[in-house]
Write an enzyme that holds these catalytic residues in place. Structure first.
Site, PDB file in Angstrom:
ATOM      1  N   LYS A  22      -0.271 -13.076  12.509  1.00 56.78           N
ATOM      2  CA  LYS A  22       0.593 -12.703  11.382  1.00 56.78           C
ATOM      3  C   LYS A  22      -0.081 -11.636  10.533  1.00 56.78           C
ATOM      4  CE  LYS A  22       0.713 -15.249   7.445  1.00 56.78           C
ATOM      5  NZ  LYS A  22       0.538 -14.384   6.257  1.00 56.78           N
ATOM      6  N   ASN A  23      -1.361 -11.852  10.233  1.00 52.58           N
ATOM      7  CA  ASN A  23      -2.039 -10.949   9.299  1.00 52.58           C
ATOM      8  C   ASN A  23      -2.357  -9.581   9.898  1.00 52.58           C
ATOM      9  OD1 ASN A  23      -1.868 -12.900   7.389  1.00 52.58           O
ATOM     10  ND2 ASN A  23      -4.072 -13.341   7.261  1.00 52.58           N
ATOM     11  N   ARG A 102       3.447 -11.373  -0.653  1.00 53.85           N
ATOM     12  CA  ARG A 102       2.527 -10.445  -1.290  1.00 53.85           C
ATOM     13  C   ARG A 102       2.213  -9.228  -0.434  1.00 53.85           C
ATOM     14  NH1 ARG A 102      -0.535 -11.326  -5.317  1.00 53.85           N
ATOM     15  NH2 ARG A 102      -2.001  -9.935  -4.330  1.00 53.85           N
ATOM     16  N   CYS A 126       0.506 -16.461  -7.161  1.00 54.84           N
ATOM     17  CA  CYS A 126       0.964 -17.310  -6.064  1.00 54.84           C
ATOM     18  C   CYS A 126       0.173 -18.599  -6.127  1.00 54.84           C
ATOM     19  CB  CYS A 126       0.814 -16.622  -4.721  1.00 54.84           C
ATOM     20  SG  CYS A 126      -0.848 -16.583  -4.113  1.00 54.84           S
ATOM     21  N   ARG A 131      -4.589 -13.471  -7.690  1.00 53.41           N
ATOM     22  CA  ARG A 131      -4.472 -12.440  -6.667  1.00 53.41           C
ATOM     23  C   ARG A 131      -3.986 -11.086  -7.209  1.00 53.41           C
ATOM     24  NH1 ARG A 131      -2.176 -14.966  -1.184  1.00 53.41           N
ATOM     25  NH2 ARG A 131      -3.338 -13.241  -0.300  1.00 53.41           N
ATOM     26  N   PRO A 132      -4.840 -10.409  -7.989  1.00 55.35           N
ATOM     27  CA  PRO A 132      -4.444  -9.119  -8.541  1.00 55.35           C
ATOM     28  C   PRO A 132      -4.371  -8.017  -7.475  1.00 55.35           C
ATOM     29  CG  PRO A 132      -6.734  -9.624  -9.089  1.00 55.35           C
ATOM     30  CD  PRO A 132      -6.192 -10.805  -8.361  1.00 55.35           C
ATOM     31  N   VAL A 133      -3.843  -6.849  -7.867  1.00 56.51           N
ATOM     32  CA  VAL A 133      -3.786  -5.705  -6.943  1.00 56.51           C
ATOM     33  C   VAL A 133      -4.557  -4.515  -7.501  1.00 56.51           C
ATOM     34  CG1 VAL A 133      -1.641  -6.329  -5.744  1.00 56.51           C
ATOM     35  CG2 VAL A 133      -1.516  -5.060  -7.898  1.00 56.51           C
ATOM     36  N   ASP A 134      -5.457  -4.770  -8.459  1.00 60.18           N
ATOM     37  CA  ASP A 134      -6.164  -3.662  -9.107  1.00 60.18           C
ATOM     38  C   ASP A 134      -6.966  -2.804  -8.126  1.00 60.18           C
ATOM     39  OD1 ASP A 134      -7.658  -5.993  -8.805  1.00 60.18           O
ATOM     40  OD2 ASP A 134      -8.953  -5.623 -10.526  1.00 60.18           O
ATOM     41  N   ASP A 316      -8.852 -18.825   5.092  1.00 60.00           N
ATOM     42  CA  ASP A 316      -7.602 -19.301   5.688  1.00 60.00           C
ATOM     43  C   ASP A 316      -7.804 -20.501   6.613  1.00 60.00           C
ATOM     44  OD1 ASP A 316      -6.190 -17.419   4.307  1.00 60.00           O
ATOM     45  OD2 ASP A 316      -5.750 -16.130   6.016  1.00 60.00           O
ATOM     46  N   ILE A 338     -13.400 -17.221  -2.147  1.00 53.93           N
ATOM     47  CA  ILE A 338     -12.483 -16.065  -2.117  1.00 53.93           C
ATOM     48  C   ILE A 338     -11.349 -16.222  -3.135  1.00 53.93           C
ATOM     49  CG2 ILE A 338     -11.063 -14.572  -0.643  1.00 53.93           C
ATOM     50  CD1 ILE A 338     -13.864 -14.696   0.465  1.00 53.93           C
ATOM     51  N   ARG A 408       6.351 -19.913   7.640  1.00 53.97           N
ATOM     52  CA  ARG A 408       5.922 -18.557   7.304  1.00 53.97           C
ATOM     53  C   ARG A 408       4.848 -18.073   8.276  1.00 53.97           C
ATOM     54  NH1 ARG A 408       3.160 -18.112   2.166  1.00 53.97           N
ATOM     55  NH2 ARG A 408       2.712 -16.157   3.184  1.00 53.97           N
TER      56      ARG A 408
HETATM   57  C1  UD1 Z   1      -5.545 -11.300   3.152  1.00 54.07           C
HETATM   58  C2  UD1 Z   1      -4.784 -12.254   4.037  1.00 54.07           C
HETATM   59  C3  UD1 Z   1      -4.977 -13.679   3.559  1.00 54.07           C
HETATM   60  C4  UD1 Z   1      -6.453 -14.000   3.446  1.00 54.07           C
HETATM   61  C5  UD1 Z   1      -7.178 -12.946   2.620  1.00 54.07           C
HETATM   62  C6  UD1 Z   1      -8.691 -13.132   2.613  1.00 54.07           C
HETATM   63  C7  UD1 Z   1      -2.867 -11.059   4.902  1.00 54.07           C
HETATM   64  C8  UD1 Z   1      -1.379 -10.900   4.918  1.00 54.07           C
HETATM   65  N1  UD1 Z   1      -3.375 -11.928   4.022  1.00 54.07           N
HETATM   66  O1  UD1 Z   1      -4.982 -11.391   1.854  1.00 54.07           O
HETATM   67  O2  UD1 Z   1      -4.348 -14.548   4.504  1.00 54.07           O
HETATM   68  O3  UD1 Z   1      -6.597 -15.261   2.821  1.00 54.07           O
HETATM   69  O4  UD1 Z   1      -6.910 -11.634   3.141  1.00 54.07           O
HETATM   70  O5  UD1 Z   1      -9.189 -13.123   3.917  1.00 54.07           O
HETATM   71  O6  UD1 Z   1      -3.565 -10.423   5.662  1.00 54.07           O
HETATM   72  N2  UD1 Z   1      -8.752  -9.031  -5.144  1.00 54.07           N
HETATM   73  C9  UD1 Z   1      -8.816  -8.485  -6.407  1.00 54.07           C
HETATM   74  N3  UD1 Z   1      -8.122  -7.328  -6.643  1.00 54.07           N
HETATM   75  C10 UD1 Z   1      -7.374  -6.722  -5.680  1.00 54.07           C
HETATM   76  C11 UD1 Z   1      -7.323  -7.290  -4.385  1.00 54.07           C
HETATM   77  C12 UD1 Z   1      -8.022  -8.453  -4.136  1.00 54.07           C
HETATM   78  O7  UD1 Z   1      -9.471  -9.010  -7.303  1.00 54.07           O
HETATM   79  O8  UD1 Z   1      -6.766  -5.692  -5.957  1.00 54.07           O
HETATM   80  C13 UD1 Z   1      -9.498 -10.284  -4.876  1.00 54.07           C
HETATM   81  C14 UD1 Z   1      -8.568 -11.449  -4.543  1.00 54.07           C
HETATM   82  O9  UD1 Z   1      -8.083 -12.085  -5.711  1.00 54.07           O
HETATM   83  C15 UD1 Z   1      -9.481 -12.334  -3.728  1.00 54.07           C
HETATM   84  C16 UD1 Z   1     -10.340 -11.315  -2.949  1.00 54.07           C
HETATM   85  O10 UD1 Z   1     -10.267 -10.105  -3.689  1.00 54.07           O
HETATM   86  O11 UD1 Z   1     -10.316 -13.058  -4.587  1.00 54.07           O
HETATM   87  C17 UD1 Z   1      -9.938 -11.079  -1.527  1.00 54.07           C
HETATM   88  O12 UD1 Z   1      -8.559 -10.786  -1.462  1.00 54.07           O
HETATM   89  P1  UD1 Z   1      -7.935  -9.898  -0.296  1.00 54.07           P
HETATM   90  O13 UD1 Z   1      -8.913  -9.789   0.833  1.00 54.07           O
HETATM   91  O14 UD1 Z   1      -7.413  -8.640  -0.872  1.00 54.07           O
HETATM   92  O15 UD1 Z   1      -6.709 -10.799   0.196  1.00 54.07           O
HETATM   93  P2  UD1 Z   1      -5.314 -10.291   0.747  1.00 54.07           P
HETATM   94  O16 UD1 Z   1      -5.449  -8.975   1.412  1.00 54.07           O
HETATM   95  O17 UD1 Z   1      -4.272 -10.453  -0.315  1.00 54.07           O
END
Ligand code: UD1
Length: 431
Positions: A22-23, A102, A126, A131-134, A316, A338, A408
């Site tokens: 999926k990922n 997301r 969630c 889970r920010p996107v910064d 995961d 994480i 999902r």
């Molecule tokens: C992806 C996977 C998810 C997995 C995760 C970690 C998919 C669809 N999802 O999620 O299943 O659990 O990787 O292996 O592939 N963070 C920030 N700011 C950001 C982005 C991330 O602070 O802008 C933090 C997150 O809150 C978290 C960490 O970085 O603590 C890792 O997150 P990230 O690797 O980005 O997870 P996803 O890509 O959302």
């Protein structure tokens, strides 16, 4: 709403085919936005998240065609889907869709790359944390996009196109790395990504982008170099096997006992998970077709794990491993580094008789001699499957509610387990 009913106590014996990841499938589908030509993906899993992303891509103008089953296909063969984004008709990804998944936020990078602008809803929180996107937005800024936040939307503009730059992630982020790769592939000039995620799904995306004409080196390591190319073309790519699904069934086998071949997965994709299962007392053997998990007679030993980016123990698989440890002969410590709120399954496992105490980011699991079936509720994707694992070893009947979380991310879960002798069935609400 469906429920899943499990009668515990059966050993698992047989072969479980591992689906496409999926990922990996999600970012690969999103990459189709980068070209006017057709991207054909093989081995796409049949999952609700895939269906939802198809809807989101359709909203942007992407056409898709799902090929029918071919003679000689494996019984649970993935789908072949053609994606064509000849005309992007809408550069906005609305809240109603992004808030449901997301990963759909990742459309931002390819849409800005192609169209010079994109407006994508911020995904919101969630069940497993804020889970920010910064970092994703920072990566886009480093590639020359101007970012503004307006009414809950991230608005990114780059009227003259994206340009290469240096991106150093303060923390390993899978989504950030996917975003940077898709933004940089067609940018003017070269990009260097430092502290990139090394997850196999990142490498799979880079391999596919390279087939589409991108020039990416180093994917799968912490430093990735991208030489921007003018445009990308169509390609055909096979989604890599789902290491999380494979690891989940490995834990099912270790929990229930028996002998299960995970067909189609390479041990290297999930070594940390397999090492933990082996330390717990199951036998793990790499074979030509996949990985075999065996446990006959021996008990389960307690094992401490700490989640970490790849190649560490995956977040995961944390909930699933905790389920396994509820039956270990002693105390184990499971630390989540994480996501800050990824222990929703603890209360539900407790309903089955597990003894688990939380101490900050660590769960202390005191193994019990027996679990007992009970009604439980799925809270998120990976947490819900941990309840299935516990139920396989629990005495009597467990029903898992809210199984839409499972749908999902797990393709034909009941069928795959049932084929190995588990007593698992899906019942419709009221049925
Ligand atoms: C992806 C996977 C998810 C997995 C995760 C970690 C998919 C669809 N999802 O999620 O299943 O659990 O990787 O292996 O592939 N963070 C920030 N700011 C950001 C982005 C991330 O602070 O802008 C933090 C997150 O809150 C978290 C960490 O970085 O603590 C890792 O997150 P990230 O690797 O980005 O997870 P996803 O890509 O959302």
């Amino acid at each position: 709403m469906d429920r899943i009913r499990i009668i515990g106590g059966q050993k698992l014996n047989g072969v479980i085919p591992v689906s496409g990841a999926k990922n990996a499938a999600l970012p690969l589908m999103i990459a189709s936005l980068l070209t006017r030509e057709t991207l054909t993906l093989d081995n796409v899993p049949r999952l609700n998240d895939v269906g939802l992303l198809i809807r989101i891509l359709t909203n942007h103008g992407v056409d898709h065609m799902i090929a029918g089953k071919r003679p000689g296909d494996r019984p649970i063969a993935g789908q072949t889907i053609d994606f064509n984004a000849k005309n992007i008709v809408d550069t906005t990804a609305p809240y109603e869709l992004v808030s449901r998944m997301r990963a759909s936020f990742w459309v931002l990078a390819p849409i800005v790359a192609r169209m010079g602008e994109a407006k994508v809803s911020l995904p919101g929180g969630c069940a497993i944390g804020t889970r920010p996107v910064d970092y994703l937005l920072m990566a886009m800024e480093r590639l020359g996009a101007k970012i503004e936040i307006e009414n809950g939307y991230a608005v990114a503009t780059a009227p003259k196109g994206l340009r290469g730059g240096e991106i150093t992630f303060p923390k390993v982020t899978v989504g950030g790395t996917h975003t940077a790769l898709m933004g940089a592939a067609t940018a003017h000039g070269s990009t260097l990504i430092r502290n990139a995620a090394c997850e196999p799904e990142v490498r799979d995306l880079a391999d596919c982008l390279n087939k589409m004409g991108a020039k990416i080196r180093g994917a799968g390591t912490p430093e990735i170099e991208i030489e921007g190319v003018g445009s990308l073309h169509g390609a055909r790519h096979t989604v890599l096997p789902d290491r999380i699904e494979a690891g989940t069934y490995a834990m099912c086998a270790a929990m229930a006992g028996g002998d299960v071949l995970l067909d189609g997965v390479d041990a290297g994709l999930l070594q940390a998970g397999l090492d933990a299962i082996e330390s717990a007392g199951a036998k793990v053997t790499s074979e030509r077709d996949g990985v075999r998990i065996t446990r006959n007679g021996s008990g389960l030993a307690p094992v401490d794990v700490t989640t970490a980016p790849f190649p560490g123990f995956p977040t995961d698989l944390q909930a699933q491993f905790m389920a396994l440890m509820t039956r270990a002969d002693g105390v184990s410590r499971i630390t989540e580094t994480i996501f800050e709120n990824r222990f929703m399954h603890v209360q539900e496992l407790a309903r089955l008789g597990a003894h688990i105490r939380l101490d900050g980011e660590t769960a202390i699991v005191d193994g019990v001699k027996a679990l007992k079936g009970a009604p439980v509720m799925a809270t998120d994707l990976r947490a819900s499957v941990s309840l299935v694992i516990a139920a396989l070893a629990a005495e009597g009947e467990t029903t898992v509610r809210r199984v839409y979380h499972l749908d999902r991310g797990f393709e034909q879960l009941e069928q795959k387990l049932r084929a190995c002798g588990a007593q698992v069935e899906r019942i419709s609400e009221g049925g």
